[in-house]
Design a protein around this motif. Structure first.
Motif, short mmCIF file in Angstrom:
data_model
loop_
_atom_site.label_atom_id
_atom_site.label_comp_id
_atom_site.label_asym_id
_atom_site.label_seq_id
_atom_site.Cartn_x
_atom_site.Cartn_y
_atom_site.Cartn_z
N GLY A 271 47.80 55.18 38.02
CA GLY A 271 48.45 55.64 36.80
C GLY A 271 48.88 54.54 35.86
O GLY A 271 49.56 54.82 34.85
N LEU A 272 48.53 53.28 36.14
CA LEU A 272 48.91 52.20 35.24
C LEU A 272 48.22 52.39 33.88
O LEU A 272 47.01 52.62 33.82
CB LEU A 272 48.53 50.84 35.82
CG LEU A 272 49.34 50.31 36.99
CD1 LEU A 272 48.83 48.94 37.40
CD2 LEU A 272 50.82 50.23 36.65
N ALA B 277 42.31 48.42 37.46
CA ALA B 277 41.15 47.53 37.56
C ALA B 277 41.48 46.15 37.00
O ALA B 277 41.10 45.12 37.59
CB ALA B 277 39.96 48.14 36.81
N VAL B 278 42.18 46.09 35.88
CA VAL B 278 42.54 44.80 35.28
C VAL B 278 43.50 44.06 36.21
O VAL B 278 43.35 42.84 36.43
CB VAL B 278 43.17 45.01 33.89
CG1 VAL B 278 43.72 43.70 33.34
CG2 VAL B 278 42.15 45.61 32.93
N SER C 190 43.76 44.32 39.47
CA SER C 190 43.01 43.85 40.63
C SER C 190 42.24 42.58 40.30
O SER C 190 42.21 41.62 41.10
CB SER C 190 42.06 44.94 41.11
OG SER C 190 41.34 44.52 42.24
N ASN C 191 41.63 42.53 39.12
CA ASN C 191 40.90 41.33 38.71
C ASN C 191 41.83 40.13 38.55
O ASN C 191 41.49 39.01 38.92
CB ASN C 191 40.15 41.58 37.41
CG ASN C 191 38.95 42.49 37.59
OD1 ASN C 191 38.40 42.59 38.69
ND2 ASN C 191 38.55 43.17 36.53
N LYS C 192 43.01 40.37 37.99
CA LYS C 192 43.96 39.27 37.80
C LYS C 192 44.45 38.72 39.14
O LYS C 192 44.67 37.52 39.29
CB LYS C 192 45.13 39.74 36.93
CG LYS C 192 44.76 39.89 35.46
CD LYS C 192 45.97 40.19 34.60
CE LYS C 192 45.58 40.25 33.13
NZ LYS C 192 45.19 38.90 32.62
N ILE C 193 44.61 39.61 40.13
CA ILE C 193 45.02 39.15 41.46
C ILE C 193 43.92 38.29 42.08
O ILE C 193 44.20 37.23 42.66
CB ILE C 193 45.37 40.34 42.36
CG1 ILE C 193 46.65 41.03 41.86
CG2 ILE C 193 45.54 39.90 43.81
CD1 ILE C 193 46.95 42.35 42.52
N SER C 194 42.68 38.71 41.94
CA SER C 194 41.57 37.91 42.47
C SER C 194 41.49 36.56 41.76
O SER C 194 41.23 35.52 42.38
CB SER C 194 40.25 38.67 42.31
OG SER C 194 40.24 39.83 43.09
N GLU C 195 41.71 36.55 40.44
CA GLU C 195 41.61 35.32 39.67
C GLU C 195 42.70 34.31 40.05
O GLU C 195 42.44 33.12 40.15
CB GLU C 195 41.68 35.63 38.18
CG GLU C 195 40.45 36.36 37.64
CD GLU C 195 40.67 36.91 36.24
OE1 GLU C 195 41.78 36.71 35.69
OE2 GLU C 195 39.73 37.53 35.69
#
Length: 693
Positions: A169-170, A177-178, A180-185
């Motif tokens: 719900g973000l 999705a954004v 999750s990508n920032k955590i990976s980065e």
């Protein structure tokens, strides 16, 4: 800052509250004190005598509440009616402590018009509801060191934890999705300053969206009979360093009741170091060791590796070279050497075991691309500067070292056709189930024995009535006489791990002397721990470890009514955490006000407004007032602001109260957030620097 209650306008309590909530302490300290101080939320430091108490509401920056108090046409003096909401709370069956907490939470929410429907579910239905998002609230907890924040945050992208559903719900721009990508980065950012700024963005976004209600900081208690001394708390949740204990009198065989993953100790699992449940963390930690050890405050210490170097490689990766400890043997007498280390890596990280279906839940498995021996130096190559690499090498599983002779076919065991992964991971065709994009080629064969290099050797198991079907009565461990760390250990020769029916039986055994040690979460009830710490000091010592992880309530942003951020905020401000923790946890935990403990790497940041109990704000948000004309104190407040003489405080106060509109304070909040990111100082280093051993 002292507010004079005997001089207008601060003779009115509502004005004093407004001033307190309008002052952005965090921003002012960052700007004016250059990070050399930290915000406080109590008159005295918590370490002062008699001052370690949690008082709410906290007088922190909360622009929304300041505006509710001072910028409305009416001031609430009494509640006449509240908007009704119904929220579903799922609780795991058999968790008596969580059930007690839920009962108090439900009562608090009823006071502001929120009706809670609680569903107590067995493990499988609970997991199904959690992953599918069929809940509004669910208990969870962070994983503690060395997993927080990176491993726990990375797990949100996989469908096996409440955040996977709750974060759907973000809203834009920071969608799930954004995020999750920032955590990976952030996990591959080489620059510590950029890394700190990225974690600030991740954590502040979650905070602003009110997804997680921090509840309590979990400590790991231990109660020991007075014939023992020298126990110190471990640095991970299931790290029970009993080998440090000294026997002062009596037998050097001790009896222990340890806490397992599900509470009271009940079994041992497969006793291999390369897989997960039902293996018990604490047993794996006694038997097996890794290349490095996680120490106090995140410092990485040598273990089976005595030193290491780090170098950048072409293509943006990194190379670690580990000098291995000489003269070490496994419990079965097999020499520990580089070939043994390589064999363990060959099995654990064999594709597709490095996929997130298996070990890829922690990103070491994703970024480790090759490994080899250079003499007795073990070399590991990463495809990126993955900063938690050493932290994740210290995890209790899955990269602890197993003797080559414990593999199913000894030192010649093939990692493809006879992998050490457990048999139950095979599919009906006899292969490890392949994730999408992989072919079925790996076959799990398990292991044939449990020999590590750790301080304790597994000796034997005793079943009730000698019948395995009736369960384990005792486990026996003996001292590893050849352990490389024996010079610093205590004098215990043997441990007997005992199973008990319940916490009452454990407490009785401690009191009658048949049990020497009870250690771990949920071994004793909170009230029993308090009783031993206060009433049995002559016969027992009590060690309460530091807060290692935080209990949280995850609020689902993807299911009505908690898909409305105002409802999520309402829930958070309506729950009196300090009272509940005091009443139900008997002082064995502390109130938390952030998702992760502040001493977790990159988590020592102050995020406001704090999600603390604030009944007045909850009523202002959700309940209709009985009208009473409010005096407009705006000019006087601005006068006080000028008198204080802090330019930034003037800017915040003037902007917020002059405009008095949500659009205005939204812009102000965004400006402050961007300013905070720009002004971040060099972070405090946790553990060893990235370029040093």
């Amino acid at each position: 800052v002292i507010l004079n209650s005997n001089k207008a306008p601060t003779d009115e309590l509502i004005v004093r509250k407004t001033i307190m909530h309008a002052v952005n302490k965090v921003a002012i300290i960052d700007k004016e004190l250059a990070g050399l101080a930290e915000p406080v939320d109590a008159l005295f430091p918590k370490t002062a005598p008699y001052c370690d108490i949690d008082l709410t509401p906290r007088w922190d920056y909360d622009l929304e509440k300041a505006m509710l108090l001072n910028c409305n046409d009416e001031l609430q003096t009494a509640v006449s009616s509240c908007t009704e909401h119904t929220a579903e709370f799922i609780v795991l069956e058999g968790e008596a402590t969580l059930a007690a907490l839920e009962d108090d939470i439900r009562a608090d929410l009823e006071a502001v018009g929120i009706s809670v429907t609680t569903r107590t579910l067995a493990k499988d239905p609970f997991n199904e509801a959690m992953v599918s998002g069929d809940f509004n609230m669910a208990f969870s907890e962070t994983w503690g060191p060395p997993y927080d924040p990176h491993s726990y945050a990375a797990s949100w992208a996989t469908p096996d934890e409440a955040h996977f559903a709750a974060l759907k719900g973000l809203p834009e721009p920071m969608t799930q999705a954004v995020l999750s990508n920032k955590i990976s980065e952030v996990l591959t950012m080489a620059d510590p300053t950029a890394r700190q700024a990225a974690w600030y963005e991740i954590l502040s976004t979650l905070h602003e969206q009110a997804i997680d209600l921090p509840f309590s900081g979990k400590r790991i208690p231990a109660v020991l009979g007075r014939r023992l001394s020298g126990y110190t708390a471990g640095n991970q949740q299931f790290d029970y360093p009993v080998h440090n204990v000294q026997v002062l009198s009596g037998s050097k065989t001790i009896t222990v009741a340890p806490g397992g993953q599900t509470g009271l100790f009940v079994g041992v699992g497969r006793l291999d170091p390369h897989s997960y449940r039902p293996n018990e963390f604490f047993i794996s930690n006694w038997i097996y060791e890794g290349l490095v050890h996680y120490g106090h405050n995140g410092v990485i210490h040598p273990a089976l590796a005595t030193s290491w170097t780090i170098a950048d490689t072409q293509g943006g990766g990194q190379r670690y070279r580990f000098a291995l400890r000489a003269g070490v043997t496994f419990h079965d007498g097999t020499p520990f050497n580089c070939a043994a280390v390589k064999m363990n890596f060959d099995h654990v990280l064999h594709p597709p075991l490095n996929h997130n279906w298996y070990h890829g839940w922690y990103h070491l498995a994703l970024h480790t691309v090759s490994w080899n021996c250079d003499g007795e130096v073990f070399v590991v190559n990463l495809d990126a500067p993955y900063y938690p690499f050493l932290q994740e090498l210290s995890l209790i599983r899955p990269l602890r070292m197993l003797s080559p002779e414990s593999f199913i076919n000894g030192a010649g065991t093939d990692s493809t056709t006879q992998n050490s992964c457990p048999l139950k991971w095979n599919n009906e065709d006899g292969f490890l189930g392949p994730p999408p994009g992989f072919t079925a080629e790996v076959k799990c064969a398990g292991v044939r024995s449990s020999h590590g290099t750790g301080p304790w050797k597994f000796d034997s198991v005793k079943y009730y009535s000698d019948d395995e079907a009736q369960g384990i009565q005792e486990l026996h461990f003996v001292k590893n006489e050849d352990w490389w760390g024996n010079d610093a250990r205590g004098n215990i020769e043997k441990m007997v791990i005992k199973h008990y029916a319940d916490s009452d039986a454990i407490a009785a055994a401690l009191l009658d002397g048949s049990l020497d040690v009870a250690v771990g979460d949920k071994v004793l009830k909170p009230e029993q721990v308090r009783e031993f710490s206060r009433e049995h000091v002559a016969t027992h010592s009590f060690v309460n470890g530091p807060p290692l992880l935080n209990q949280i309530v995850v609020i689902n942003a993807a299911k009505a009514p908690t898909n409305d951020i105002e409802v999520r905020k309402l829930l958070m401000h309506s729950i009196d955490k300090a009272r509940i923790v005091a009443d139900e946890l008997y002082g064995q935990a502390q109130v938390a006000d952030s998702m992760f403990p502040k001493d977790a790497p990159y988590c020592d940041i102050d995020l406001t407004p704090r999600w603390d109990y604030d009944l007045q704000k909850a009523q202002l948000m959700n309940c209709q007032p009985e009208a009473a004309a409010a005096e407009d104190h705006l000019p006087l407040i601005l006068g006080l602001t000028l008198g204080i003489g802090i330019p930034l405080l003037l800017g915040i106060g003037a902007a917020s109260f002059f405009y008095g509109r949500r659009s205005g304070y939204d812009r102000l909040e965004q400006e402050q957030k961007e300013k905070r990111k720009r002004e971040l100082e060099e972070p405090v280093t946790v553990g060893v620097p990235d370029n040093a051993a």
